[in-house]
Motif scaffolding. Structure first.
Motif, mmCIF file in Angstrom:
data_model
loop_
_atom_site.group_PDB
_atom_site.id
_atom_site.type_symbol
_atom_site.label_atom_id
_atom_site.label_comp_id
_atom_site.label_asym_id
_atom_site.label_seq_id
_atom_site.Cartn_x
_atom_site.Cartn_y
_atom_site.Cartn_z
ATOM 1 N N VAL A 25 0.830 -1.210 0.000
ATOM 2 C CA VAL A 25 0.000 0.000 0.000
ATOM 3 C C VAL A 25 0.861 1.256 0.000
ATOM 4 O O VAL A 25 1.770 1.404 0.831
ATOM 5 N N TYR A 26 0.560 2.141 -0.934
ATOM 6 C CA TYR A 26 1.210 3.452 -0.990
ATOM 7 C C TYR A 26 0.259 4.469 -0.360
ATOM 8 O O TYR A 26 -0.922 4.545 -0.730
ATOM 9 N N CYS A 27 0.743 5.235 0.608
ATOM 10 C CA CYS A 27 -0.109 6.182 1.338
ATOM 11 C C CYS A 27 0.163 7.619 0.911
ATOM 12 O O CYS A 27 1.316 8.056 0.842
ATOM 13 N N ILE A 28 -0.915 8.343 0.649
ATOM 14 C CA ILE A 28 -0.874 9.754 0.270
ATOM 15 C C ILE A 28 -1.513 10.555 1.396
ATOM 16 O O ILE A 28 -2.673 10.321 1.742
ATOM 17 N N ILE A 29 -0.782 11.492 1.986
ATOM 18 C CA ILE A 29 -1.342 12.338 3.042
ATOM 19 C C ILE A 29 -1.355 13.777 2.538
ATOM 20 O O ILE A 29 -0.302 14.331 2.212
ATOM 21 N N LEU A 30 -2.534 14.380 2.470
ATOM 22 C CA LEU A 30 -2.674 15.766 2.021
ATOM 23 C C LEU A 30 -2.568 16.699 3.224
ATOM 24 O O LEU A 30 -3.352 16.577 4.175
ATOM 25 N N VAL A 31 -1.601 17.631 3.193
ATOM 26 C CA VAL A 31 -1.373 18.495 4.352
ATOM 27 C C VAL A 31 -1.201 19.964 3.955
ATOM 28 O O VAL A 31 -0.883 20.282 2.811
ATOM 29 N N LYS A 32 -1.424 20.828 4.948
ATOM 30 C CA LYS A 32 -1.198 22.262 4.800
ATOM 31 C C LYS A 32 -0.395 22.742 6.007
ATOM 32 O O LYS A 32 -0.336 22.042 7.033
ATOM 33 N N PRO A 33 0.247 23.928 5.931
ATOM 34 C CA PRO A 33 1.053 24.427 7.058
ATOM 35 C C PRO A 33 0.306 24.443 8.392
ATOM 36 O O PRO A 33 0.895 24.206 9.442
ATOM 37 N N LYS A 34 -0.993 24.705 8.367
ATOM 38 C CA LYS A 34 -1.773 24.752 9.606
ATOM 39 C C LYS A 34 -1.886 23.372 10.259
ATOM 40 O O LYS A 34 -2.289 23.250 11.422
ATOM 41 N N ASP A 35 -1.536 22.324 9.508
ATOM 42 C CA ASP A 35 -1.660 20.953 10.005
ATOM 43 C C ASP A 35 -0.370 20.416 10.612
ATOM 44 O O ASP A 35 -0.235 19.205 10.790
ATOM 45 N N LEU A 36 0.595 21.277 10.926
ATOM 46 C CA LEU A 36 1.924 20.809 11.348
ATOM 47 C C LEU A 36 1.882 19.833 12.522
ATOM 48 O O LEU A 36 2.617 18.847 12.550
ATOM 49 N N ASN A 80 5.792 24.472 0.021
ATOM 50 C CA ASN A 80 7.027 23.892 0.541
ATOM 51 C C ASN A 80 7.198 24.249 2.020
ATOM 52 O O ASN A 80 7.112 25.406 2.405
ATOM 53 N N ILE A 81 7.429 23.245 2.841
ATOM 54 C CA ILE A 81 7.624 23.443 4.278
ATOM 55 C C ILE A 81 9.005 22.914 4.660
ATOM 56 O O ILE A 81 9.325 21.752 4.397
ATOM 57 N N LYS A 82 9.815 23.746 5.256
ATOM 58 C CA LYS A 82 11.187 23.352 5.584
ATOM 59 C C LYS A 82 11.243 22.317 6.699
ATOM 60 O O LYS A 82 12.159 21.502 6.760
ATOM 61 N N VAL A 83 10.257 22.358 7.601
ATOM 62 C CA VAL A 83 10.289 21.480 8.772
ATOM 63 C C VAL A 83 10.166 20.012 8.381
ATOM 64 O O VAL A 83 10.806 19.140 8.968
ATOM 65 N N PHE A 84 9.309 19.721 7.383
ATOM 66 C CA PHE A 84 9.067 18.339 6.984
ATOM 67 C C PHE A 84 9.299 18.154 5.491
ATOM 68 O O PHE A 84 9.050 19.053 4.689
ATOM 69 N N HIS A 89 -0.622 17.798 13.433
ATOM 70 C CA HIS A 89 -1.147 16.521 12.945
ATOM 71 C C HIS A 89 -0.137 15.838 12.022
ATOM 72 O O HIS A 89 0.030 14.615 12.045
ATOM 73 N N TRP A 90 0.507 16.649 11.197
ATOM 74 C CA TRP A 90 1.516 16.149 10.265
ATOM 75 C C TRP A 90 2.585 15.363 11.027
ATOM 76 O O TRP A 90 2.926 14.224 10.665
ATOM 77 N N ALA A 91 3.094 15.966 12.086
ATOM 78 C CA ALA A 91 4.129 15.312 12.890
ATOM 79 C C ALA A 91 3.614 14.022 13.516
ATOM 80 O O ALA A 91 4.316 12.998 13.542
#
Length: 314
Positions: free
Chosen positions: A69-80, A104-108, A82-84
């Motif tokens: 299974v290949y997983c695609i997670i859709l994220v935005k900067p406000k989701d940092l 582009n987010i430098k953190v992740f 949850h992203w982590a």
């Protein structure tokens, strides 16, 4: 006499109009019925545990290895936050996972899509996924950062499903004549579904980037419209007992509902033992879920599963 004749004529005319309306409505209903017959909605169920136990050891090993299974997670900067949490918890159990971000987010590390529009993000993510991984994976799972998934249960559900068939599965919702998979519970496409989607994404008439409507449709609804043109329809995923396995709410919310509707059978009334997703979780709740799903074991109980889906090394 003239008055009676006039009334008679009016009656005949009105009767004729009424018959015409009935006939027209009959044709409309017949047409709709024919369309429904073209695709009779069915509920896709997980395999029965007894059937799996009847497989030979070789068959079990082969099935366990082949379902990737290949997983695609859709994220935005406000989701940092949850992203982590997603990155540190359940996504590690995907055979490969990538985060597709609005910018582009430098953190992740992520694939920057350079748009804030969720439908545009979903389109671009699926297009990139197909171009890069069409020969590497057969199943593609898309989720939002508030979703928690048990990938082993997803693989078990897909055990006897044929990825060369146009499967589009999750928690289905009906909106007018449109039946679609609710993105909150996660969306699963087979490779054939993704192949068809990749083709229709190039057709701006059938699958426009902006939806082509006065009002804006949610991305999961727009996805359903595009897939419908290709003969891929939404199917509701259930366990062998008919319970939903893709959940658009958290465990806590589902338990509260069960306590009010099934006070004598809270657990049975809440969730499937083979649940694949829960949604609306805060980051700390995801860590609690990881503990409950993967680490907590009652002393003295032996776990001897028929199939073992191991996460990637590391």
């Amino acid at each position: 006499m003239l008055s009676e004749s006039s009334s008679f004529v009016k009656g005949v005319v009105l009767g004729g109009v009424f018959c015409m309306l009935v006939t027209l409505l009959g044709h409309i209903k017949l047409g709709h019925g024919t369309k429904a017959h073209h695709h009779e909605h069915h509920h896709v169920q997980a395999p029965n545990k007894e059937d799996v136990l009847n497989l030979s050891e070789g068959e079990r090993m082969e099935l366990s290895k082949n379902i990737r299974v290949y997983c695609i997670i859709l994220v935005k900067p406000k989701d940092l936050g949850h992203w982590a949490a997603v990155k540190e918890t359940w996504s590690k159990h995907c055979d490969k996972v990538e985060f597709y971000s609005s910018e582009n987010i430098k953190v992740f590390e992520s694939v920057a899509l350079n748009t804030n529009d969720m439908w545009a993000m979903m389109r671009k993510a699926y297009k990139i996924t197909y171009e890069r991984y069409k020969d590497e994976f057969n199943w593609f799972f898309l989720a939002y950062p508030t979703t928690f998934a048990i990938i082993e249960n997803l693989k078990y559900f897909l055990l006897k499903k044929d990825p060369s068939q146009p499967f589009y599965i999750g928690h289905t919702v009906k909106s007018g004549d449109l039946e679609y998979v609710d993105g909150e519970g996660g969306i699963v496409l087979s490779i054939e579904s993704l192949r068809r989607l990749a083709r229709v994404l190039e057709d701006s008439d059938r699958c426009p980037e902006q939806g082509g409507m006065i009002w804006k449709l949610a991305e999961d609804k727009q996805l359903a419209i595009c897939l419908k043109y290709t003969g891929v329809f939404a199917e509701n995923a259930e366990d062998s007992e008919g319970k939903d396995v893709f959940n658009t709410k958290s465990v806590g919310a589902l338990i509260k509902e069960a306590m009010s509707t099934h006070p004598q059978q809270v657990v049975d009334g809440c969730c499937s033992d083979m649940a694949i997703t829960f949604s609306g979780l805060a980051p700390n709740h995801m860590h609690v879920m990881m503990y409950g799903v993967y680490r907590l074991r009652p002393y003295g109980h032996t776990y001897n599963d028929a199939l073992v889906f191991l996460p990637p090394a590391g």
